[in-house]
Design an enzyme around this catalytic site. Structure first.
Site, PDB file in Angstrom:
ATOM      1  N   CYS A  84     -58.821  -8.697  27.004  1.00  0.00           N
ATOM      2  CA  CYS A  84     -57.565  -9.325  27.413  1.00  0.00           C
ATOM      3  C   CYS A  84     -57.246 -10.516  26.515  1.00  0.00           C
ATOM      4  O   CYS A  84     -58.110 -11.356  26.237  1.00  0.00           O
ATOM      5  CB  CYS A  84     -57.649  -9.778  28.862  1.00  0.00           C
ATOM      6  SG  CYS A  84     -57.931  -8.412  30.015  1.00  0.00           S
ATOM      7  N   CYS A 315     -62.184 -28.402  46.145  1.00  0.00           N
ATOM      8  CA  CYS A 315     -62.998 -27.375  45.488  1.00  0.00           C
ATOM      9  C   CYS A 315     -64.336 -27.207  46.206  1.00  0.00           C
ATOM     10  O   CYS A 315     -65.064 -28.174  46.424  1.00  0.00           O
ATOM     11  CB  CYS A 315     -63.230 -27.734  44.025  1.00  0.00           C
ATOM     12  SG  CYS A 315     -64.232 -26.513  43.139  1.00  0.00           S
ATOM     13  N   ASP A 587     -45.986   5.771  13.469  1.00  0.00           N
ATOM     14  CA  ASP A 587     -47.305   6.137  13.991  1.00  0.00           C
ATOM     15  C   ASP A 587     -47.197   6.823  15.351  1.00  0.00           C
ATOM     16  O   ASP A 587     -47.935   7.764  15.643  1.00  0.00           O
ATOM     17  CB  ASP A 587     -48.179   4.890  14.103  1.00  0.00           C
ATOM     18  CG  ASP A 587     -49.551   5.199  14.664  1.00  0.00           C
ATOM     19  OD1 ASP A 587     -50.311   5.942  14.013  1.00  0.00           O
ATOM     20  OD2 ASP A 587     -49.863   4.708  15.774  1.00  0.00           O
TER      21      ASP A 587
END
Length: 617
Positions: A84, A315, A587
Site C-alpha cells: 500500500c 489512549c 499495454d
C-alpha cells in the site's frame, strides 16, 4: 472465552483463613466453638461491598497521566502480501531475521502476562497477520486466557474468506478489514497488487458468519479516493458495516505531506451535504473513533481523527512489534525489547518492572507528530483543507461502472451505489479534474497548425543541457525566481475498431483501461525527474489527465495538464504524463490487437518563466 468475574477473584480471597484482604472489606472470624458460615453465604453477603472496593488497575500498565492500558496490539509478522502506497515503499521494507522475531510461545507468554495484569483486549496485526501459518493456533491459545474479552484482527482481507471459519471457531471475536477504494483498477494502483475481489469475498464471509459490525478501514487521501466517500457510506444502508474513515497519517516510506490529508470535518461536511440527517452516536470510553449513523441505515460510519483531533488523552493502547519491542506510542521512537529480557531469563516480576518503566515514560501526546505538522505547515495563502479542484489529483469518472462489477456486488449482497453501478455508456470520458464536465474539450484531430507565441518567447541556437565541452549537464536554476508554471501536453492512441469497442464498453479482461491509463499518467508526471535524466525534480501542485474516445478515428485522445510554482517549467512533466498514459493504454489493449499506433505526443501550451508563454493554436 470466559470473562474474569469479580466474584471469582474474590472467592479465592474469602476462602483463605489468613486475612490479608487488599480490598479493605470487613472480615469476621468465627469464634472457637461457633459454627462457621458457608463460604457461598459469606461471599453473597460481602459481594456488594467488594464490588464497590475492587482492587485498583495494574500500576504497571497505568502511566503518569492516569491512563490505564487494557488494550494490547501484537504484530505477528513484518511481512505483507500488499504494498500500500501510504504504508510502505514499493520495494518493501528490510525484514528482521527470523531468529530475532518472537516465537509463538514467546507471543503467548507475553500475552498471558499482560492479560494477568488487566489487558482484556488483544488485536493481532502485522504486516499482514493472516499470512502467518499458525495464526489460527495463536487465536485458539489466546482464547483460553481467563479475563481476555476480545480477540481482534486487522487484515487486508486477501486471505480472510479462506481462514475466517477456522478463526471464528478458534475464538476470533472482532474483524477490521482495510479497503481504500471500491474501484478495482484503483485498488491495484493503491496496493500495487491484485486482490480486490478477494477482499470483497472476505467482507461478505464476515457478514455471513455473523460478525456485526464488520469494520472496514479506509485511509482517505486527497487526489486518490476522497471522491468515493459517499459510495462507502451508501454501503452501510443495507449491510452491518462500520466504515471507518482514517485521516492520512505519516509513516516511514509513505512520503507523507499535508496536501494529501483530508480532515475529519471536511469528510463530515461532504457526507452531510448528501445526508443532512446524519446523527452522532455516543462515544465509547477510550474509543479512537467518532461514530455517526444515518437513520434507517443498518450500519454506521466512523472517523479516526489522528491528525486533526488527536485522542492521546484517552489512549489505552500498547503495542508489541514482531521482533518483541514494546511501543507505548504509535508515533514515538522509544522502544524496549521484551524479547531480549525474555530470552535472558527475566522473571515475571522483572518483566513487569521493565513494562511499568516504559509505560511510565509515555508522553501526554505524540510529540514527534506535532513537530512533523509544524515542519510541513502549508503557506498562509493555502488552506490545508481547500476543495479547490486545482489541488486535486484524483479521479472523477463521469460514466457508470462496468456491468461485471455490478453483477459481482449484487451476488455478494452489496448494494449498488448511484451512478457507479449502471450500464455502459456510448461515449466514455474520464477526467482527474473535479469539474471535468465544464473544463474538458475534445482535442481537434485536424491538421497541424503553427504554434502561437505570446510574450518574449524565444528559442536558443544552443543546447542548454550540453556544456562548453559537449558533455551532458543539468541546467542550474538556482538563481531563477519562482513563478507559476502550467503546461499542457497531448497524445493520441489509434486503437482500431476492435480494441476501441472493448475500451468504450469497458470489456477488456485486464480491467478499465481508461482508469488505469489515467492513474499511470498522474503517477508518471510525479516521477518525471526519475525517468528523464537531466530533468529537475518539480513539486507539482496539480496534475490533471483527461482521456476522451474519438469514434471517428477509433482513437483515445489524451490531454495532461501540470501545474507548479518554481524556478523551472513543467512541460516535461506534462509530456511524460501524456506519453505514459498512452503507453499504458497500449499495454492494456495489446492482447486484443498489435495494430495500435501511439502518436501525436506534443506540447499544447506552456505558461510562466522568463521566456514567456507558448500556445499551439
Amino acid at each position: 472465552m470466559a470473562a474474569r468475574p469479580v466474584s471469582r477473584m474474590l472467592e479465592r480471597l474469602v476462602r483463605s483463613s489468613v486475612r490479608g484482604c487488599s480490598s479493605g472489606a470487613p472480615v469476621t472470624q468465627p469464634h472457637p466453638g461457633e459454627p462457621s458460615q458457608p463460604a457461598t453465604e459469606d461471599l453473597s453477603r460481602r459481594k456488594p461491598f467488594l464490588k464497590e472496593h475492587v482492587a485498583p488497575f495494574s500500576t504497571f500498565l497505568t502511566d503518569n497521566f492516569g491512563r490505564q492500558h487494557n488494550y494490547l496490539r501484537i504484530s505477528l509478522t513484518e511481512k505483507c502480501n500488499l504494498r500500500c502506497q501510504y504504508c510502505m515503499p514499493e520495494e518493501g521494507v528490510p525484514l528482521t531475521p527470523k531468529a530475532d522475531l518472537l516465537t509463538t510461545e514467546e507471543i503467548l507468554t507475553l500475552a498471558r502476562l499482560f492479560v494477568k495484569e488487566g489487558v482484556d483486549k488483544i488485536r493481532l496485526t502485522g504486516g499482514e497477520p493472516l499470512i502467518r501459518p499458525d495464526v489460527v493456533d495463536i487465536v485458539a491459545q489466546l482464547h483460553r486466557l481467563e479475563g481476555l474479552k476480545t480477540i481482534g484482527v486487522t487484515t487486508n482481507g486477501i486471505n480472510l474468506a479462506r481462514l475466517l471459519p477456522a478463526l471464528q471457531k478458534a475464538g476470533l471475536t472482532a474483524i477490521n478489514i482495510s479497503l481504500d477504494t471500491l474501484v478495482p483498477a484503483k485498488f491495484e494502483f493503491i496496493v500495487r497488487r491484485k486482490g480486490f475481489h478477494k477482499v470483497m469475498e472476505g467482507i461478505h464471509k464476515a457478514i455471513e458468519l455473523g460478525y456485526s459490525p464488520v469494520k472496514v478501514n479506509c485511509v482517505v487521501m486527497r487526489g486518490l479516493n476522497e471522491d468515493e466517500l459517499l459510495d462507502f457510506v451508501t454501503l452501510t444502508k443495507g449491510l452491518p458495516l462500520d466504515i471507518r474513515f482514517i485521516e492520512y497519517m505519516p509513516f516511514d516510506g509513505n512520503k507523507w505531506n499535508f496536501k494529501k490529508m483530508v480532515s475529519y470535518k471536511e469528510m463530515l461536511d461532504t457526507i452531510r451535504q448528501q445526508w443532512p440527517e446524519l446523527e452522532k452516536l455516543p462515544e465509547e470510553e477510550c474509543s479512537t473513533a467518532k461514530a455517526f449513523r444515518i437513520p434507517g441505515f443498518l450500519g454506521q460510519v466512523s472517523f479516526i481523527t489522528s491528525m486533526s483531533e488527536h485522542f492521546c488523552g484517552t489512549c489505552n493502547r500498547l503495542r508489541i512489534t514482531a521482533d518483541g519491542n514494546l511501543k507505548v506510542c504509535l508515533f514515538g521512537n522509544s522502544e524496549v525489547s521484551l524479547r531480549d529480557h525474555l530470552r535472558a531469563g527475566a522473571s515475571e516480576e522483572e518483566l513487569l518492572k521493565i513494562i511499568g518503566a516504559a509505560v511510565g515514560r509515555k508522553k501526554p501526546r505524540h510529540a514527534e507528530f506535532f513537530l512533523l505538522l509544524q515542519d510541513s505547515s502549508p503557506p498562509a495563502s493555502l488552506s490545508i483543507f481547500s476543495r479547490d479542484p486545482l489541488h486535486v489529483q484524483g479521479l472523477r469518472p463521469t460514466v457508470s461502472f462496468s456491468n461485471q462489477m455490478a453483477t459481482f456486488w449484487k451476488g455478494h449482497g452489496i448494494p449498488q451505489t448511484h451512478s457507479w453501478m449502471g450500464s455502459g455508456c456510448p461515449q466514455r470520458h474520464y477526467s482527474s479534474h473535479a469539474d471535468s464536465d465544464t473544463n474538458s474539450k475534445c482535442l481537434s484531430p485536424g491538421s497541424r497548425v503553427p504554434a502561437a507565441h505570446s510574450g518574449p518567447w524565444s528559442t536558443s541556437d544552443q543546447l542548454t543541457h550540453v556544456d562548453s565541452e559537449g558533455q551532458a549537464a543539468m541546467v542550474d536554476v538556482g538563481g531563477k525566481p519562482d513563478t507559476e508554471r502550467v503546461a499542457v501536453a497531448s497524445a493520441v492512441v489509434l486503437l482500431g475498431p476492435v480494441a476501441f469497442k472493448l475500451v468504450q464498453q469497458n470489456q477488456l479482461k485486464k480491467g478499465d483501461a481508461l482508469v488505469v491509463a489515467q492513474l499511470a499518467g498522474i503517477q508518471a508526471a510525479k516521477i518525471t525527474s526519475q525517468l528523464i535524466p537531466l530533468c529537475h525534480h518539480v513539486a507539482l501542485n496539480h496534475v490533471q489527465v483527461q482521456l476522451e474516445l474519438d469514434s471517428s478515428r477509433h482513437a483515445a485522445v489524451i490531454q495532461a495538464t501540470c501545474r507548479a510554482r518554481g524556478p523551472t517549467g513543467v512541460e516535461m512533466e506534462a509530456l511524460t504524463s501524456a506519453a505514459v498514459a498512452a503507453l499504458t493504454l497500449y499495454d492494456m489493449c495489446k492482447a486484443v490487437s498489435r495494430d495500435i499506433v501511439v502518436g501525436e505526443v506534443k506540447l499544447i501550451s506552456k505558461t510562466g518563466g522568463q521566456r514567456g508563454d507558448f500556445h499551439r493554436a
